[in-house]
Structure formats: structure tokens, C-alpha cells
Design an enzyme around this catalytic site. Structure first.
Site, short mmCIF file in Angstrom:
data_model
loop_
_atom_site.label_atom_id
_atom_site.label_comp_id
_atom_site.label_asym_id
_atom_site.label_seq_id
_atom_site.Cartn_x
_atom_site.Cartn_y
_atom_site.Cartn_z
N ASP A 135 0.85 -1.19 0.00
CA ASP A 135 0.00 0.00 0.00
C ASP A 135 0.89 1.24 0.00
OD1 ASP A 135 -2.43 1.29 -0.11
OD2 ASP A 135 -2.68 1.38 2.06
N TYR A 137 1.33 5.60 -0.42
CA TYR A 137 0.90 6.74 0.40
C TYR A 137 1.12 7.96 -0.49
CZ TYR A 137 0.83 9.27 4.97
OH TYR A 137 0.54 10.07 6.06
N HIS A 142 -3.43 13.97 1.32
CA HIS A 142 -3.67 13.03 2.42
C HIS A 142 -2.46 12.99 3.37
CE1 HIS A 142 -4.84 9.46 4.65
NE2 HIS A 142 -3.71 8.88 4.31
N ARG A 151 1.42 14.79 13.71
CA ARG A 151 2.62 15.51 14.15
C ARG A 151 2.24 16.99 14.28
NH1 ARG A 151 4.73 11.78 10.66
NH2 ARG A 151 4.56 13.21 8.94
N GLU A 208 -10.49 3.88 3.96
CA GLU A 208 -9.59 4.67 3.13
C GLU A 208 -10.00 4.43 1.69
OE1 GLU A 208 -5.46 3.90 4.19
OE2 GLU A 208 -5.59 5.38 5.82
N GLU A 210 -9.33 4.21 -1.87
CA GLU A 210 -8.12 4.01 -2.67
C GLU A 210 -8.46 3.30 -3.98
OE1 GLU A 210 -4.72 2.32 -0.68
OE2 GLU A 210 -5.29 3.15 1.29
N ASP A 242 -9.10 0.41 2.19
CA ASP A 242 -8.08 -0.02 3.16
C ASP A 242 -8.60 0.31 4.56
OD1 ASP A 242 -5.73 -0.71 4.42
OD2 ASP A 242 -4.73 1.18 3.97
N ARG A 246 -7.98 3.65 13.65
CA ARG A 246 -7.10 4.79 13.92
C ARG A 246 -6.51 4.80 15.33
NH1 ARG A 246 -5.86 5.82 8.86
NH2 ARG A 246 -7.66 6.46 7.60
N GLN A 249 -3.79 2.29 15.30
CA GLN A 249 -2.72 2.84 14.45
C GLN A 249 -1.86 3.86 15.20
OE1 GLN A 249 -4.26 4.67 10.87
NE2 GLN A 249 -2.24 5.20 10.08
N LYS A 262 -4.29 -2.09 10.21
CA LYS A 262 -4.60 -2.12 8.78
C LYS A 262 -4.89 -3.52 8.26
CE LYS A 262 -3.42 2.22 7.63
NZ LYS A 262 -4.19 3.09 6.74
N THR A 266 -9.10 -5.64 3.95
CA THR A 266 -9.00 -4.74 2.79
C THR A 266 -10.04 -5.24 1.81
OG1 THR A 266 -6.61 -4.59 3.15
CG2 THR A 266 -7.44 -3.82 1.02
N THR A 358 -4.62 6.51 0.39
CA THR A 358 -5.87 7.26 0.46
C THR A 358 -5.85 8.42 -0.53
OG1 THR A 358 -5.95 6.75 2.79
CG2 THR A 358 -7.41 8.51 2.03
N GLU A 372 -9.80 12.44 8.06
CA GLU A 372 -9.65 13.77 7.50
C GLU A 372 -10.98 14.51 7.38
OE1 GLU A 372 -7.48 11.46 4.39
OE2 GLU A 372 -6.65 13.45 3.96
#
Ligand code: MN
Length: 430
Positions: A135, A137, A142, A151, A208, A210, A242, A246, A249, A262, A266, A358, A372
Site C-alpha cells: 500500500d 501513500y 492526504h 505531528r 480509506e 483508494e 483499506d 485509527r 494505528q 490495517k 481490505t 488514500t 480527514e
């Protein structure tokens, strides 16, 4: 060899509704089981599933080098192994056979009964035995959103992100076909204010939105794939959800990245739309600054204009569309992803699945995850039934949809669906 199947002037003698994802210009590949328990490789036009094994047995693929049993299989892997030239020959032939101008099959009512099924009378199965799952990114929006939330806005994108298509190795055993119910996972998390990790059902299950692409064998272990050749090894694409927990995660992801948050599920859509079918919808990908290293540079229009949508349908209620986005916004292209994946000599195999990451656009309604869309649960979404959602509730069905449309033809992927069931632990009473 020309892709004659894509001719926008073609019309099929099979009925196709105006907004169908499956006009004669699509001709996707999948695997289905009939009500008589026959498993076959097939394609779809309008609301008809077409048994390709039966069509082959009746001699309609004459002149194309195919083994007798190539479509009498429960996966597409052997057909994918035949290579791009054969995929194209078969797709062109199917388009010819179902073209309104061609009477070869149209007039054979006995044959038609054997090969044609109402789409509601068959059940779709996993189209491919998936070997490895990676997968990526690759959406800048995203990655920026997630980096900001996990962060801070200053360091949202880590320094490597603009230089390489980041990804992680996923799990293929838990990839399921659209329609399969998903169990809310148990796991460890570390809630804010807590002094130690807690164990229980995830409280923050997310989707997600995708796309995924499926490959043939591309390189031997130790060899690379020049980016110009990557296209030869990509069979087609599917919609991909996906599923992500959270809370699990956030606690587990440092230092090695996604793991149990994750790999519990899927979901992919059942019809693989070929790269050949997607050719008319190629568009430029976003400008890359800084310029990537030479092994990641490729001229031309290397993205695809695929309109995407995510909806949540609560139990017994109407659905709410929560996101509208587009695949063309992805910063890293599928060709860059594949070239990068193999640049260290990692071998790309038959039936591998590669997720895009995503797909989020630049506006709030175009984000590809609840994380998001609700900004970590701080801005709940109002649903059409009056309820609110921060993340996914038990009983909710997540529906992903995708299609391409130009001034002539619309082709699409159908739906990628999955319903979330309540968590269950082995110590729970039945
Ligand atoms: Mn993902």
C-alpha cells in the site's frame, strides 16, 4: 496493436443503460459463480455477466493463442500470465462479438443462452489469488493532512516524501471481495489521559478510499524495471477500501508503521478494469517539484481521470455521500510506484496488488477518509438520517464508487462495499 475495443462508436446488441459503468467499451475481467455452481472467468456488459469459458469452448476465441482451460479457472492469474498482447486480443475479440454490427454471436440464440447470465443471478468471487500486497501513500493532500494531525503542520510532510513514493508491505490473506462483512477489530490503544495501554474493540474504525492495480510477473529477483516498461506489466485496476483502526494505528505505528490497524481487512471491487480500457482517460499528473531522480522520470500523461465517491449507509437507512474526489490528483503515478518498488531488485509477481494510498483532494469534501473528513473526530459529519458520524458505526456499510467519463463514453468500476459488524472476542458468549 490497436485497442479496437475502445472505439466510442461501438454499440452492443446487449442492452446497456445510459449511466451504466459497463458499456461495450469497458470489458472488465472477473470471476463469478452461477446459480448452477459453475465457477468461471467472465466479463460484463450492461447488467449481463458473460461466461468466457463457455464462449471459448464454443470456439469464439479461435486464432488467439489460449489454452483450452484458460477461462475455466477460479482466478485470473493464468490469464494475467499470458501477457498484455493476449489481454488486448481477448478484449478486442469480446468487443467484436458483442458489437451490434456483428451477427456472428448475435444470431446464435442457443449459444447466447449458454454464455449469458443476469448479473443478479451470479455471485462475484475474488478475481485474483493475490500474492503480495503493498500500500502506497501517494496523495500529497492526504499525507499532509495526516502529518498535520499526527505531528504538526510545520513537519506535515517528512523530507523523503517528495523524493520517493512511500509505501508499506500489507497483508494479502485478509483482502476480501466487495460484499464481505468486516468485523470491528480488537486491539491495543493508548487513549489520551490514560496511564497505560488498554485492550478492547477499536473505537475509531475508518475507511480509506483508494484504487489498486494488479500486476503480471515483471522482473526477476535482483533486476529492476525501467519506468518506460512498467506499463506492460499492469493488468488493470480496482476500487480498494483499506479499512483502518485509527486508535490502534496511533499507538502502534512508531517505529515500523502500519500493522494490526490495517491488516484486519481490505476490500476490493470485483471487476478488474483493464489499463487498456482506461487509456482514453489518461491525463497529466500533478507537477512534481523537486524533480524526481532519473529512475522515476517518465514523459507523457501518466495519471487517470477517475471520479471517485465514498458513501456511508447506516443499517436500514438511506446512504450519505461523504466524499467526492478524483484519482488524477495523486502526486506519484502508478508507473513511478512500480519502478520504485523494483529499483532495489524486489521482484514484482503475478497477481500482486498495489494500493494507491488514500485519495484526498484539496477541498474538505474531497478527503478520502473519516480521519480527514471529520478532522480526527472534531467535526462530525451530518448524515441524511439525522445521525452524526465521527468514524464508522457497527452496521454501517461503506460504499466506494468510481468511473471515468469523457464527452463520448462512461466506463466504471461498479461498487466496492463492506458492512462493519460489531466486535467479537473469543471469550464472548455466542
Ligand atoms: Mn491505505
Amino acid at each position: 496493436m490497436k485497442i479496437t475495443a475502445n472505439d466510442p462508436k461501438r454499440k452492443s446488441w446487449l442492452k446497456v443503460n445510459k449511466n451504466s459503468d459497463f458499456p461495450i467499451q469497458n470489458i472488465p475481467f472477473g470471476v463469478f459463480i452461477t446459480k448452477n455452481d459453475i465457477v468461471t472467468i467472465g466479463t460484463r456488459i450492461g447488467d449481463y455477466a458473460i461466461d468466457l469459458a463457455a464462449l471459448h469452448q464454443l470456439g469464439y476465441f479461435e486464432g488467439i493463442p489460449l489454452t483450452d482451460d484458460i477461462f475455466m479457472q477460479d482466478t485470473l492469474n493464468d490469464f494475467i500470465d499470458d501477457g498484455r498482447k493476449t489481454w488486448r486480443l481477448v478484449r478486442n475479440r469480446i468487443a467484436d462479438l458483442f458489437d451490434n454490427e456483428n451477427t456472428k454471436l448475435k444470431d446464435q440464440s442457443k449459444h447466447i443462452v449458454e454464455i449469458l447470465f443476469d448479473i443478479n443471478e451470479i455471485e462475484m468471487l475474488m478475481p485474483v489469488a493475490i500474492g503480495d500486497f503493498t500500500d502506497f501513500y501517494s496523495s500529497k493532500e492526504h499525507a499532509t493532512n495526516v502529518g498535520t494531525m499526527f505531528r504538526d503542520a510545520e513537519n506535515a510532510l517528512l523530507p523523503n516524501w517528495l523524493h520517493l513514493p512511500a509505501g508499506y508491505h500489507g497483508r494479502s490473506s485478509s483482502i476480501v471481495i466487495s460484499g464481505k462483512k468486516i468485523r470491528r477489530p480488537y486491539g491495543q490503544s493508548f487513549p489520551k489521559g490514560s496511564k497505560q495501554p488498554v485492550f478492547g474493540p477499536s473505537k475509531l474504525v475508518d475507511f480509506e478510499l483508494e484504487m489498486g492495480f494488479i500486476t503480471s510477473v515483471a522482473n526477476k529477483l535482483g533486476k529492476q524495471i525501467p519506468i518506460e516498461e512498467t506499463e506492460d506489466y499492469i493488468f488493470g485496476m480496482v476500487l480498494l477500501n483499506d479499512w483502518s483502526a485509527r486508535d490502534i494505528q496511533a499507538w502502534e505505528y512508531a517505529p515500523l508503521g502500519p500493522f494490526l490497524a490495517k491488516n484486519f481487512a481490505t476490500t476490493i471491487s470485483p471487476w478488474i478494469v483493464t489499463m487498456d480500457a482506461l487509456q482514453p482517460y489518461r491525463v497529466e499528473s500533478p507537477k512534481q517539484d523537486p524533480k524526481p531522480l532519473p529512475y522515476l522520470q517518465l514523459e507523457g500523461n501518466n495519471s487517470y481521470d477517475i471520479k471517485l465517491q465514498a458513501a456511508i449507509k447506516p443499517k436500514k437507512e438511506v446512504e450519505t455521500i461523504v466524499s467526492n474526489t478524483n484519482f488524477k490528483s495523486m502526486y506519484w503515478t502508478i508507473y513511478q510506484q512500480l519502478a520504485h518498488h523494483a529499483v532495489n531488485g524486489c521482484n514484482i509477481s503475478n497477481g500482486d496488488l498495489y494500493g494507491s494510498g488514500t485519495i484526498s483532494g484539496s477541498t474538505e469534501g474531497s478527503y478520502g477518509s473519516m480521519l480527514e473528513l471529520t478532522w480526527k473526530g472534531t467535526k462530525p459529519i451530518k448524515m441524511n438520517d439525522g445521525s452524526k458520524r465521527k468514524f464508522i458505526k457497527d452496521g454501517d456499510t461503506i460504499i466506494l464508487r468510481g468511473y471515468c467519463k469523457n464527452d463520448k463514453i462512461r466506463i466504471g468500476f461498479g461498487e466496492c462495499k463492506g458492512k462493519l459488524r460489531k466486535a467479537k472476542y473469543f471469550k464472548d458468549k455466542e
